[in-house]
Design a protein around this motif. Structure first.
Motif, PDB file in Angstrom:
ATOM      1  N   UNK A 113      35.156  38.066  46.471  1.00 23.44           N
ATOM      2  CA  UNK A 113      35.967  37.057  45.993  1.00 23.44           C
ATOM      3  C   UNK A 113      35.102  36.227  45.070  1.00 23.44           C
ATOM      4  N   UNK A 114      35.535  35.841  44.005  1.00 25.02           N
ATOM      5  CA  UNK A 114      34.994  34.922  43.106  1.00 25.02           C
ATOM      6  C   UNK A 114      35.869  33.666  43.019  1.00 25.02           C
ATOM      7  N   UNK A 115      35.383  32.484  43.862  1.00 23.67           N
ATOM      8  CA  UNK A 115      36.223  31.663  43.972  1.00 23.67           C
ATOM      9  C   UNK A 115      36.525  30.520  43.002  1.00 23.67           C
ATOM     10  N   UNK A 116      37.513  30.323  42.322  1.00 24.51           N
ATOM     11  CA  UNK A 116      37.653  29.389  41.244  1.00 24.51           C
ATOM     12  C   UNK A 116      37.125  29.805  39.922  1.00 24.51           C
ATOM     13  N   UNK A 117      36.694  31.119  39.827  1.00 23.92           N
ATOM     14  CA  UNK A 117      36.174  31.474  38.443  1.00 23.92           C
ATOM     15  C   UNK A 117      36.472  33.011  38.219  1.00 23.92           C
ATOM     16  N   UNK A 118      36.476  33.300  37.001  1.00 23.94           N
ATOM     17  CA  UNK A 118      36.428  34.604  36.378  1.00 23.94           C
ATOM     18  C   UNK A 118      35.263  35.146  35.753  1.00 23.94           C
ATOM     19  N   UNK A 119      34.601  36.023  36.312  1.00 24.98           N
ATOM     20  CA  UNK A 119      33.293  36.496  35.574  1.00 24.98           C
ATOM     21  C   UNK A 119      33.469  37.014  34.219  1.00 24.98           C
ATOM     22  N   UNK A 120      32.573  36.770  33.468  1.00 25.12           N
ATOM     23  CA  UNK A 120      32.456  37.232  32.267  1.00 25.12           C
ATOM     24  C   UNK A 120      31.086  38.263  32.149  1.00 25.12           C
ATOM     25  N   UNK A 121      30.178  37.512  32.999  1.00 26.83           N
ATOM     26  CA  UNK A 121      28.866  38.324  33.034  1.00 26.83           C
ATOM     27  C   UNK A 121      28.631  39.116  34.434  1.00 26.83           C
ATOM     28  N   UNK A 122      27.517  39.811  34.668  1.00 20.44           N
ATOM     29  CA  UNK A 122      27.183  40.690  35.540  1.00 20.44           C
ATOM     30  C   UNK A 122      26.473  40.100  36.749  1.00 20.44           C
ATOM     31  N   UNK A 140      41.124  32.718  40.243  1.00 21.30           N
ATOM     32  CA  UNK A 140      40.424  33.288  41.440  1.00 21.30           C
ATOM     33  C   UNK A 140      40.192  34.725  41.074  1.00 21.30           C
ATOM     34  N   UNK A 141      38.953  35.523  41.311  1.00 24.25           N
ATOM     35  CA  UNK A 141      38.785  37.015  40.918  1.00 24.25           C
ATOM     36  C   UNK A 141      38.477  37.631  42.228  1.00 24.25           C
ATOM     37  N   UNK A 142      38.762  39.232  42.191  1.00 22.62           N
ATOM     38  CA  UNK A 142      38.661  39.828  43.182  1.00 22.62           C
ATOM     39  C   UNK A 142      37.648  41.206  42.827  1.00 22.62           C
TER      40      UNK A 142
END
Lengths: 283, 283, 283
Positions: free
Chosen positions: C223-232, C209-211
């Protein structure tokens, strides 16, 4: 006042249970508890036809000039837009809003709307901003059903409107929901007729409450209070609706002001009707 | 914390009754009960000038850039529009909104606003988003009245604004409501002056709370906090209002940013004033 | 039902305290009390990984066609506008809205969001309008953290988002907030990937989970639920946000429908994801 405080300890799902289990016969505000254990306050009518009526909602037109803007919770607050076709969807979801003492000053919907399993409905048309202690006497129209029609539709409006969606373009004018005969508690067929515009009177029969009307332009309305439509210009005498109406008539009272507000001419409903909140009870 | 839970069993219509009947002298949140038996939570100030003050409302500017859009509940959420002339009408109806702990983060109005019969008012200007435990100390201005003026106007603002409607085009600049002298609890006349813009200071007298001001363009405002207008550019130092303002100045703090937001130049109010919520108490 | 009524007498700040102090192990609605003594009702999950989880908020997309209009409370209800850059600011203020039983039908935020001091979070994605008794079983994804990450950020999201403001133009795509590994309670990395669009899958890692993500156009998401962004291109798989998005993608689920709603093609998230509410718990 102390006795009223003790009411908090009641655990009842409806005013009918407050009456039957706890023997309370006084009109007023009680705490109810949903199946899932959430508590909320609402008004119980313990007088009409044996009592036990729970106020579950009110439909209040905050501004006939605001077309599906803020405050039009029974149609759409997102503007006049066919997407989404169900508008805000509050006739058939678990969203709630408002508080009981403000039911004649703003839209109101409490958990009883979807939680209570009922047989009949009662409707009061109360002039806007009247205080609770005068609702009964101030009402311009009060009636109830007594044939247990809600049993056929899942026990409440939440279920009824799942079967008869309030949705743009869901069908044609003939695809109406049920029309149920009413028993008058204040008013009669003649006074009901006169609450709506002269031209509207030619296309409905008074003495009923009707659900899910559809107009010529395929907009859907939730309730025609006091009447059964025969025609298809239901936007002038039915309330609540989808998020889209032809010619921007969108709103909780969609086109009650067609021939000028409150003039009781042409299709315009009477001023007293347009400036009253519609209170919905279950039993 | 257990003791606070017991507060629920109190049946009192105001913080004054909590103080007088139950002897509670601690600032904090209590349950109150309206005449009709509806319970709600609010903050009691049990300290100022003998205590017994009930928080009934707050006026909070959510966005000086949103002109009578969502969140401008003390003016209009329907846009800048002379129809209806009273805007959302919340100064003189029974609608309520918000919860007590959010009173510095959003507009707030509880049933005490129309239900309590009071004599005096107290006002706190608290920086936005401050938590309740710091409201008193964080306030940039605190004052109260002590001449029982509300007795002359029905005992609360709900009644006062029935007599002095907050309505577009209801009268001219000279048709103001009452201006009542205040007793300072934090701040003074000089600090009050400096909260408003340099040009505004020339047209009001500090040391008062005033009601229903009208500007040159016939827009009405509800409260001029801390001051008595002499001039007619009241949109720069009075709050709340109708649904219509000249040049789209519409909003809960209608034109506090005339010469740029928070710059304290020209007609612009100070940054600290513009970014504070106005908390209204009765006793 | 009587036992549930007794729950009102508990004085606890969180579901963890209800579990630890009062020994309640049943999922359901309980009254909690804030530090300042305000009571509110919410849902406690007493089952997952030892129980004691308090529901504090839900993010619900009321209409993918309404772009930062009424109902987009986790981004902005004031339209797509870079002023103010923080939108409605609800990720880091004390404003609250909604009620617990409506958490899958509308946005929800209770006082626990800012009041509870917690260590971990749990997230449930529940299809819109599901009743509370089926939330757990109906969820399309459920997970929690177990590394006490909230301790590093003040104990709740209110504090975390003070440190990592959800604000337009606050930084570039690389200025992200924390990404925290998750433990799955229902679903897995593969099913998480498939909830988002095919093109999105190339720019995130599931299992987190990412903030506070920031996209190419400098809009911030909470919040990015369930994932960690690598892109934009985070507007396609992160929720909540500022009041301004490029090309009017503004909304609580900002651009989940980029390549048509619910088609699971290009950047569009799956229909089941877009039509589910995101429930946020603390423990």
């Amino acid at each position: 006042m102390r006795r009223k405080s003790d009411r908090f300890k009641y655990v009842a799902r409806s005013c009918k249970e407050i009456l039957d289990i706890y023997g309370e016969q006084e009109d007023g505000i009680y705490y109810l508890t949903t199946t899932n254990g959430m508590k909320y306050q609402t008004f119980c009518d313990m007088t009409t036809a044996g009592g036990g009526w729970t106020l579950v909602a009110s439909v209040h037109e905050n501004s006939i000039y605001g077309r599906c803007t803020v405050g039009d919770r029974w149609s759409s607050q997102q503007g006049n837009n066919p997407n989404p076709p169900g508008g805000d969807g509050n006739w058939s979801n678990r969203n709630t809003f408002g508080v009981v003492e403000s039911a004649t000053s703003d839209d109101y919907k409490n958990p009883g709307y979807y939680d209570i399993v009922a047989k009949d409905m009662s409707v009061w048309h109360v002039p806007n901003n009247f205080p609770m202690e005068h609702w009964n006497l101030a009402a311009i129209l009060r009636y109830h059903t007594d044939n247990s029609f809600l049993r056929l539709y899942g026990g409440n409006l939440f279920s009824l409107f799942k079967q008869f969606p309030v949705r743009y373009s869901v069908g044609s004018c003939s695809d109406r929901g049920p029309a149920v005969p009413i028993v008058y508690d204040h008013g009669d067929r003649e006074s009901t007729r006169n609450l709506y515009g002269p031209r509207s009177r030619n296309e409905f029969d008074p003495g009923f409450i009707s659900f899910r009307a559809i107009n010529n332009e395929r907009a859907a309305m939730a309730i025609c209070s006091g009447v059964k439509p025969r025609g298809c210009n239901t936007e002038h005498y039915c309330i609540g609706g989808t998020g889209y109406f032809h010619k921007d008539q969108c709103g909780d009272f969609p086109s009650f002001d067609w021939d000028r507000l409150g003039r009781e001419q042409g299709w315009s409903a009477s001023k007293e009707m347009t400036e009253s909140a519609v209170l919905l009870f279950y039993r």
